[in-house]
Design an enzyme around this catalytic site. Structure first.
Site, PDB file in Angstrom:
ATOM      1  N   TYR A 146     -87.756  49.496 -80.344  1.00 26.50           N
ATOM      2  CA  TYR A 146     -88.418  50.058 -79.422  1.00 26.50           C
ATOM      3  C   TYR A 146     -89.691  50.994 -79.389  1.00 26.50           C
ATOM      4  CZ  TYR A 146     -85.929  47.983 -75.357  1.00 26.50           C
ATOM      5  OH  TYR A 146     -85.463  47.065 -74.469  1.00 26.50           O
TER       6      TYR A 146
ATOM      7  N   GLU B  70     -56.179  44.157 -89.696  1.00 27.08           N
ATOM      8  CA  GLU B  70     -57.175  43.362 -88.972  1.00 27.08           C
ATOM      9  C   GLU B  70     -57.604  43.658 -87.300  1.00 27.08           C
ATOM     10  OE1 GLU B  70     -56.870  38.991 -88.997  1.00 27.08           O
ATOM     11  OE2 GLU B  70     -58.301  38.652 -87.346  1.00 27.08           O
TER      12      GLU B  70
ATOM     13  N   ASP C 143     -54.262  38.580 -89.858  1.00 23.78           N
ATOM     14  CA  ASP C 143     -53.664  37.125 -89.271  1.00 23.78           C
ATOM     15  C   ASP C 143     -53.561  35.959 -90.320  1.00 23.78           C
ATOM     16  OD1 ASP C 143     -53.412  38.287 -86.714  1.00 23.78           O
ATOM     17  OD2 ASP C 143     -55.008  37.036 -85.956  1.00 23.78           O
TER      18      ASP C 143
END
Lengths: 428, 428
Positions: B171, B257, B309
């Site tokens: 920006y 996780e 997982d």
């Protein structure tokens, strides 16, 4: 250190290349800044007014209003009382079965036809319609079974005094629940049925928000001093019922939409210059951050000023904090913080601060539609200033992010924009 | 309190409905648990071994290897040294211009043809190919200008000793950069060119991770005791260079996780029973969490055990922590933590712990393909145990989340699964 850094920023040479790309408007605004002591004095007045008005006028609750149709809201309740309610529900079912009438749950309807916007409270509540969920009916036997199972699981969680997520709950009986939307929906039913919040059921959402600044509180018995949380800040705990003893010498709460702005404020220790509590949910507000904001606002009685992007999405985020989301309307009194002031970045700021054209973004047709839809919302219509700003946004078809202010220098936000906003009491 | 809660969990009546839905395997495993003192003794041995091995054998670096093609890596450097490098680059350009040769930047190539996996280091590095970026050429004048501008902006940031985001950087000169991908890409170029990390340039990513447990560190001068961070934990700061003086009496780092598992561990104060540091990036690891993990691992010399997982995505997350992502390969030595142990949930755990059928999910064709692709990856092939587990996953076409363990009771994870894993040293 923060003091030193700031002074350097105000008067020292600017190494951000501003010299070679002068922004006269930015310099002009910087010169309008009064000494901090003056700004602080006016902030103190605002804060005192906010505290006296909230202690003088008792917060309006649903029961204070004479509503034609009876309405329903849930409230935070302690373990013992929720436990008792579940035991009572089980006892009722047993008695009903023993008297050969089978059993059935009375579930409040959460459909939109049963929702009502209450202007005095500035939030959505549920009307009193309920539907019966008998076990001895083919169409409701599954839902009645799931309801009984969720009641028993929640009972177990509360007795152990632990907290679990919706996902945990689902996994305890995948065979029965089949998919998580079913256990989630029944959990909301149970919450309405028992008249307590989901937090009271000890089922929590994951955390996303962070807080930093002039706040001390206890998280599960640990004393947290948010002025000593470095730049990273303190993660807002998912279990609001383990949060206690909030204390603060802040003059206001600064609610920030985005992470990057939060980081700038934290690194510059903005709260040391203007005593405040800085909080963000990093985008779309999660339940934990909404509960935390509500808690701060109601216990510390501080005004809340919001710093969001100048686009319809920024305002939508404000609306979630203020009025809640429709599918949790039964819990709106615990989740919503009415009376948030829109500090910036507002559509009118773009011209006032002469944000360069190339830092403004054109609104898409979808953005414009979202803006027009917002103009129809009650929470916008109530506030004339907001209507004007939104009309400007839709007319100019321009939006801008908070970071657009970086075009005047990386610390323009903390050194000029926000102090000037404070000085001019420029919020709506 | 945690002690009391745990005992109750182990021997007291189980109100989670386990009686009515007996899970004999879960009870059997619970009975296999030895006293904590025994488990702790063996953990202490592991921890001591990890510390002596890391202090005895100096960590291998790129310069220790006799590589046929010279390779390039970046490193963390202090403000003064980065500042000097930028000044030198500017001086070189000025001298070149004054001697009428115009100016040009030498930019290391970051394309995949210039990347190399180094098995000894277990990470990807860049070969030494560079390309010239002259100002006096139509095809590179824009990029050369952007490079000069980014150098000057970074210089300003470092001189002020503040930190900014990539978005802030963009920006400051939207007109020149046009879109953020352009300034981002040049920022990576500048990082390679100066041979320093992006953190050394003071350009930081937003934070996402949280940490709790047996760790004390300083965040921008504030002392943070992570055993006193309640359930919410401490947000990992975006600016790793403001993190200092890590201290810990932990025996291992538990890398988690997901948020929900983190919450369970934090609420049960698992780190009080087994001294550890618990950290999560809430899904896909962000740069700040990766830097923080690396920092903890190398300074505290603790083994890292991962709880993810049981699906290809869980392993991919591990790979990002261990080997880095391809587009930041030039910075892999600072971002990666090799030698993470796969604790669970592993495909073989599903049968070992008799996770109920309905809590396992069928893998989609895409999942299976992702699993097969992983089998071709170097970081998997190096570890025979991992190959076997992955083959099991692909063969059975079953996956499961960490939360699937909730089917044995909400606290099964902290009360049985993890302690048993510790006791049996069950990691690969």
């Amino acid at each position: 250190m923060s003091e030193k850094k700031r002074r350097q920023g105000e008067t020292g040479p600017s190494p951000t290349g501003k010299k070679s790309r002068p922004s006269s408007r930015a310099e002009e605004l910087r010169k309008q800044l009064k000494p901090d002591a003056d700004i602080l004095a006016s902030l103190r007045k605002m804060c005192a007014a906010s505290q006296s008005s909230s202690s003088a006028s008792k917060t309006l609750t649903l029961s204070d209003l004479n509503l034609s149709s009876a309405c329903r809201e849930v409230s935070d309740r302690d373990n013992a009382s929720v436990q008792l309610s579940i035991e009572r529900a089980a006892l009722d079912a047993a008695l009903s079965i023993l008297s050969s009438r089978g059993f059935s749950f009375d579930i409040p309807s959460r459909s939109s036809s049963n929702q009502l916007y209450v202007p005095e409270l500035d939030r959505i509540v549920l009307r009193n319609k309920t539907s019966s969920r008998p076990f001895a009916s083919l169409s409701t036997v599954r839902k009645a079974t799931i309801t009984a199972r969720v009641l028993s699981l929640v009972y177990a969680v509360i007795r152990r005094n632990i907290h679990v997520t919706k996902r945990d709950l689902f996994y305890t009986d995948v065979k029965l629940f089949q998919d998580q939307t079913q256990s989630d929906a029944v959990l909301d039913d149970v919450s309405c049925m028992l008249g307590c919040t989901r937090s009271s059921l000890h089922v929590v959402a994951s955390e996303k928000g962070v807080v930093v600044g002039r706040l001390v509180f206890y998280d599960d018995g640990d004393r947290i001093d948010c002025t000593k949380m470095g730049i990273g800040g303190k993660a807002i705990p998912p279990n609001i019922d383990r949060v206690s003893d909030l204390e603060s010498d802040a003059l206001f709460i600064l609610l920030v939409e985005k992470d990057a702005a939060f980081m700038r404020l934290a690194e510059d220790r903005f709260y040391n210059r203007f005593p405040c509590i800085i909080v963000t949910a990093k985008g779309q507000p999660d339940v934990a951050t909404r509960l935390f904001l509500k808690r701060m606002k109601s216990e510390l009685k501080l005004p809340v000023l919001a710093l969001v992007d100048s686009d319809p999405y920024g305002l939508k985020i404000l609306s979630v904090y203020m009025c809640g989301s429709k599918n949790m309307s039964y819990d709106s009194s615990n989740l919503t913080t009415p009376d948030i002031k829109w500090l910036g970045v507002r559509p009118s700021d773009l011209d006032k601060y002469q944000v360069p054209e190339q830092c403004r973004l054109p609104m898409t047709d979808q953005d414009v539609k979202a803006g027009k839809d917002l103009l129809e919302e009650d929470f916008v219509k109530r506030n004339e200033g907001w209507v004007k700003e939104l009309e400007t946004m839709v007319r100019t078809r321009q939006k801008a992010e908070i970071q657009a202010l970086s075009s005047f220098g990386f610390q323009y936000l903390t050194e000029v924009y926000l102090p000037l906003k404070m000085q001019q009491k420029d919020w709506l």
